[in-house]
Design an enzyme around this catalytic site. Structure first.
Site, PDB file in Angstrom:
ATOM      1  N   THR A  17      46.219 -59.677 -17.351  1.00 32.48           N
ATOM      2  CA  THR A  17      47.327 -59.955 -18.271  1.00 32.48           C
ATOM      3  C   THR A  17      47.067 -59.419 -19.677  1.00 32.48           C
ATOM      4  OG1 THR A  17      47.265 -62.060 -17.081  1.00 32.48           O
ATOM      5  CG2 THR A  17      48.988 -61.812 -18.715  1.00 32.48           C
ATOM      6  N   SER A 112      40.682 -61.418 -26.775  1.00 35.25           N
ATOM      7  CA  SER A 112      41.712 -62.319 -27.309  1.00 35.25           C
ATOM      8  C   SER A 112      41.160 -63.690 -27.678  1.00 35.25           C
ATOM      9  CB  SER A 112      42.835 -62.425 -26.275  1.00 35.25           C
ATOM     10  OG  SER A 112      43.905 -63.117 -26.813  1.00 35.25           O
ATOM     11  N   HIS A 113      41.637 -64.727 -27.014  1.00 40.25           N
ATOM     12  CA  HIS A 113      41.285 -66.100 -27.359  1.00 40.25           C
ATOM     13  C   HIS A 113      40.041 -66.575 -26.619  1.00 40.25           C
ATOM     14  CE1 HIS A 113      43.910 -65.712 -23.957  1.00 40.25           C
ATOM     15  NE2 HIS A 113      43.294 -66.754 -23.446  1.00 40.25           N
ATOM     16  N   ASP A 276      44.476 -66.964 -32.967  1.00 41.95           N
ATOM     17  CA  ASP A 276      43.383 -66.795 -32.002  1.00 41.95           C
ATOM     18  C   ASP A 276      42.448 -65.654 -32.412  1.00 41.95           C
ATOM     19  OD1 ASP A 276      44.999 -64.620 -31.372  1.00 41.95           O
ATOM     20  OD2 ASP A 276      44.464 -64.681 -29.255  1.00 41.95           O
ATOM     21  N   ASP A 278      42.068 -62.474 -31.814  1.00 41.39           N
ATOM     22  CA  ASP A 278      42.589 -61.173 -32.252  1.00 41.39           C
ATOM     23  C   ASP A 278      43.915 -61.276 -32.994  1.00 41.39           C
ATOM     24  OD1 ASP A 278      43.819 -61.963 -29.897  1.00 41.39           O
ATOM     25  OD2 ASP A 278      44.270 -59.909 -29.299  1.00 41.39           O
ATOM     26  N   ASP A 280      46.972 -62.595 -32.297  1.00 44.87           N
ATOM     27  CA  ASP A 280      48.337 -62.525 -31.771  1.00 44.87           C
ATOM     28  C   ASP A 280      48.912 -63.888 -31.398  1.00 44.87           C
ATOM     29  OD1 ASP A 280      46.670 -62.716 -29.603  1.00 44.87           O
ATOM     30  OD2 ASP A 280      47.489 -60.983 -28.525  1.00 44.87           O
ATOM     31  N   ARG A 281      48.058 -64.903 -31.275  1.00 48.36           N
ATOM     32  CA  ARG A 281      48.578 -66.236 -30.947  1.00 48.36           C
ATOM     33  C   ARG A 281      48.714 -67.098 -32.195  1.00 48.36           C
ATOM     34  NH1 ARG A 281      46.113 -68.518 -25.329  1.00 48.36           N
ATOM     35  NH2 ARG A 281      46.640 -66.704 -24.071  1.00 48.36           N
ATOM     36  N   THR A 343      54.603 -63.486 -16.803  1.00 48.77           N
ATOM     37  CA  THR A 343      53.639 -63.744 -17.868  1.00 48.77           C
ATOM     38  C   THR A 343      52.946 -62.450 -18.293  1.00 48.77           C
ATOM     39  OG1 THR A 343      53.284 -66.019 -17.225  1.00 48.77           O
ATOM     40  CG2 THR A 343      51.462 -64.921 -18.340  1.00 48.77           C
ATOM     41  N   GLU A 363      54.777 -69.643 -23.589  1.00 45.83           N
ATOM     42  CA  GLU A 363      54.295 -71.003 -23.809  1.00 45.83           C
ATOM     43  C   GLU A 363      52.846 -71.021 -24.297  1.00 45.83           C
ATOM     44  OE1 GLU A 363      51.684 -72.055 -21.748  1.00 45.83           O
ATOM     45  OE2 GLU A 363      51.803 -70.057 -20.849  1.00 45.83           O
ATOM     46  N   SER A 364      52.123 -69.938 -24.062  1.00 40.38           N
ATOM     47  CA  SER A 364      50.704 -69.882 -24.382  1.00 40.38           C
ATOM     48  C   SER A 364      50.464 -69.510 -25.847  1.00 40.38           C
ATOM     49  CB  SER A 364      50.017 -68.877 -23.464  1.00 40.38           C
ATOM     50  OG  SER A 364      50.680 -67.631 -23.536  1.00 40.38           O
ATOM     51  N   LYS A 375      52.535 -59.805 -29.563  1.00 39.52           N
ATOM     52  CA  LYS A 375      52.853 -61.042 -30.266  1.00 39.52           C
ATOM     53  C   LYS A 375      52.110 -61.057 -31.599  1.00 39.52           C
ATOM     54  CE  LYS A 375      49.712 -63.305 -27.055  1.00 39.52           C
ATOM     55  NZ  LYS A 375      49.723 -63.014 -25.632  1.00 39.52           N
ATOM     56  N   ARG A 494      47.239 -72.426 -13.126  1.00 40.92           N
ATOM     57  CA  ARG A 494      48.027 -73.016 -14.201  1.00 40.92           C
ATOM     58  C   ARG A 494      49.267 -73.677 -13.606  1.00 40.92           C
ATOM     59  NH1 ARG A 494      45.098 -70.995 -18.271  1.00 40.92           N
ATOM     60  NH2 ARG A 494      44.889 -68.745 -18.592  1.00 40.92           N
TER      61      ARG A 494
HETATM   62  C1  G1P Z   1      47.301 -65.947 -20.700  1.00 38.59           C
HETATM   63  C2  G1P Z   1      48.620 -66.580 -21.024  1.00 38.59           C
HETATM   64  C3  G1P Z   1      49.687 -65.522 -21.106  1.00 38.59           C
HETATM   65  C4  G1P Z   1      49.273 -64.449 -22.122  1.00 38.59           C
HETATM   66  C5  G1P Z   1      47.897 -63.928 -21.797  1.00 38.59           C
HETATM   67  C6  G1P Z   1      47.385 -62.962 -22.858  1.00 38.59           C
HETATM   68  O1  G1P Z   1      47.382 -65.266 -19.475  1.00 38.59           O
HETATM   69  O2  G1P Z   1      48.968 -67.559 -20.073  1.00 38.59           O
HETATM   70  O3  G1P Z   1      50.899 -66.127 -21.468  1.00 38.59           O
HETATM   71  O4  G1P Z   1      50.181 -63.402 -22.112  1.00 38.59           O
HETATM   72  O5  G1P Z   1      46.983 -65.007 -21.704  1.00 38.59           O
HETATM   73  O6  G1P Z   1      47.284 -63.573 -24.107  1.00 38.59           O
HETATM   74  P1  G1P Z   1      46.942 -65.901 -18.089  1.00 38.59           P
HETATM   75  O7  G1P Z   1      45.498 -66.285 -18.206  1.00 38.59           O
HETATM   76  O8  G1P Z   1      47.785 -67.115 -17.861  1.00 38.59           O
HETATM   77  O9  G1P Z   1      47.226 -64.814 -17.090  1.00 38.59           O
HETATM   78 ZN    ZN Z   2      45.059 -62.884 -28.506  1.00 33.04          ZN
END
Ligand code: G1P
Ligand code: ZN
Length: 539
Positions: A17, A112-113, A276, A278, A280-281, A343, A363-364, A375, A494
């Protein structure tokens, strides 16, 4: 000098993702990073005449990986590289640089996060000329190429000094080192009414921005403290650290606990927010009040007219299937387009490029607009501050009034982590098989109306994507099940719960969703199959 190095393939370089995300030590294996980068270059063809943006969130190994990436791009013949000073670029700032400079795309080195460090995670986000992460059709090809790679090219030279802004040359490639914050600030100034925001802080408004020791600290200090006049110290954990100071840089109620505790204390600021790893969140908090990302998207959309860049109208809005339907009611009221996608932010890119949507969210804790193709955490925060500045209302008042107008989607997400891939796949397969038989059945007072996999057909390229399974109930409630695509090992299931209420607006979400969560456990046989009787993370 260009060197061609023989290599052997790895078999696990499939992007999920959010790009390629792995344990740092996996990325540090001999030639692992190089193989992946060369597979991308082999997939996109000659780099001649091409320009790329390069940066990262500063996590452990960023400094080493970025030198490799630059030298490989040079050896593969790139015309120009735009590199963030010291190797830093947030994901949204990177997307802006790609679009603004009409580049062929770029790389943000980030997981990312996910936590950072030698024993944590590393990642590579690869974007194309849209400024957004590449579609699955391309990631599939990169993955195929990675499995048969035999050699990669790298330019042999000492490391480049990334601390000095300016232009230099390596081989035949121009390397421009830029201040990534400058361009980002300019973009924000063009979207929002900075004068109104300055007024807000002049009147004594207080905020706390938790940068979680990650990439946006310096951006936030520049924008909120230096330009808009928020008191010094409003931005906390502002210095980016290679291991994020041990923090898990995911802005939610669980991982941004310090901020949440502060905002629920009697000393709380007027406004609380976090980004987060990087950038974007985002998470939005008022005094003793939390705004769900699904509600945040709905509220921003409803208030677009307050923002200079959007006041003449917006095209439409997109949300991921797992996100609550709150924004759908707003889209209907404003008579604008409304799209539900799988997603992952990349599904919004075609919708933005074809002027179908202006805003989108997940939602994330992801919210954004077509100003870029990712984002944007700081954008969402500036949008909220703008609503506050223009209405004079608090976060809580804005949200409660929104619910009075549109009703409330009670919403929660449950994550079941550390499950074996086999168990998770079996669970999803079993559930999918039994979806047709669920219609009409009752679970804890909820009757199933319909249940089906979520299948998205992209209106631009007609590609179809299947992501997640959805159970719809007769009262409008929904349960969405899907597997995470961002983990670096094992599987995470999830489960997303949503229940609409037009009248009960001030209940505890846990109480409102208690029966539905029991239904969710039973329907997917979660305890029996995973041994887990409750989720590991609830947001
Ligand atoms: C998660 C989030 C999703 C987001 C992605 C990247 O992915 O649920 O909304 O786009 O991180 O930040 P997931 O681990 O659910 O595939
Ligand atoms: Zn991120």
């Amino acid at each position: 000098m260009i060197k061609t190095i023989a290599t052997t393939p790895y078999t696990d370089q499939k992007m999920g993702t959010g790009g390629l995300r792995k344990k740092t030590k996996v990325i540090m294996q001999p030639n692992y990073f190089e193989n992946f980068i060369q597979s991308i270059f082999n997939t996109i063809g000659s780099l001649e005449g091409k320009t790329f943006v390069i940066g990262g969130d500063g996590r452990f190994y960023n400094d080493i990986a970025i030198q490799k990436l630059i030298k490989m791009a040079v050896a593969n013949g790139a015309a120009k590289l735009i590199v963030g000073q010291n190797g830093f670029v947030s994901t949204p700032a990177g997307s802006n640089l790609m679009l603004k400079n009409h580049t062929n795309g770029g790389f943000v080195l980030s997981a990312s996060h996910n936590p950072g460090g030698e024993n944590a995670d590393f990642g590579i986000k690869y974007a194309n000329e849209t400024g957004g992460q590449v579609p699955t059709s391309i990631t599939d090809k990169i993955f195929q190429n990675s499995k048969s790679i035999k050699e990669y090219k790298i330019f042999e030279a000492p490391d480049i000094d990334l601390s000095v802004i300016g232009t230099q040359k390596l081989g035949n490639t121009i390397i421009e080192i830029i201040d990534p914050i400058k361009d980002y600030v300019e973009m924000m100034e063009n979207i929002f009414d900075f004068a109104a925001l300055k007024q807000l802080f002049k009147k004594g408004f207080t905020m706390r921005f938790d940068a979680m020791n990650a990439v946006t600290g310096p951006y936030a200090q520049r924008i909120f403290e230096e330009i808009l006049g928020a008191p010094k110290g409003s931005v906390v954990h502002a210095k980016p650290l290679p291991d994020f100071g041990g923090l898990h840089p995911d802005p939610n109620l669980v991982y941004a606990k310090e901020l949440v505790d502060f905002m629920y204390s009697d000393n709380a600021a007027d406004f609380g927010c976090a980004n987060d790893g990087d950038g974007d969140r985002n998470m939005i908090l008022g005094k003793k009040f939390f705004v769900t990302p699904s509600d945040s998207l709905a509220i921003l959309t409803d208030n677009y007219q307050l923002i200079p860049a959007y006041k003449n109208g917006i095209y439409g809005v997109g949300k991921s299937a797992a996100t609550s339907t709150a924004v759908g009611r707003v889209a209907k009221a404003h008579n604008i387009g409304y799209y539900e996608v799988p997603t992952g932010w990349k599904y919004f890119v075609n919708l933005m490029d074809s002027n179908r949507i202006t805003f989108c969210g997940e939602e994330s804790f992801g919210t954004g607009s077509s100003h870029i193709r990712e984002k944007d955490g700081i954008w969402a925060i500036l949008f909220w501050l703008s609503i506050i500045a223009k209405t004079g209302k608090s976060v809580e008042e804005i949200t409660r009034e929104h619910w009075e107008k549109y009703g409330r989607s009670y919403y929660m997400r449950f994550d079941f982590e550390g499950i074996s891939t086999e168990t998770a796949d079996d669970l999803m397969q079993n559930l999918e098989n039994k979806l047709p038989s669920l219609s009409g059945k009752e679970f804890y007072g909820y009757t199933v109306k319909d249940a089906a996999p979520f299948v998205y057909k992209d209106p631009v390229d007609n590609s179809t994507t299947k992501n997640g399974l959805i159970v719809y109930f007769t009262d409008g409630s929904r349960i969405v099940y899907r597997l995470s695509g961002t983990g670096s090992s094992g599987a995470t299931i999830r489960v997303y719960l949503e229940r609409f209420s037009a009248k009960d607006l001030a209940k505890d979400p846990r109480a409102m969703l208690e029966e539905l969560s029991k239904a969710a456990m039973d329907i997917a046989e979660i305890p029996e199959r995973t041994g887990k009787h409750q989720a590991d993370v609830v947001t």
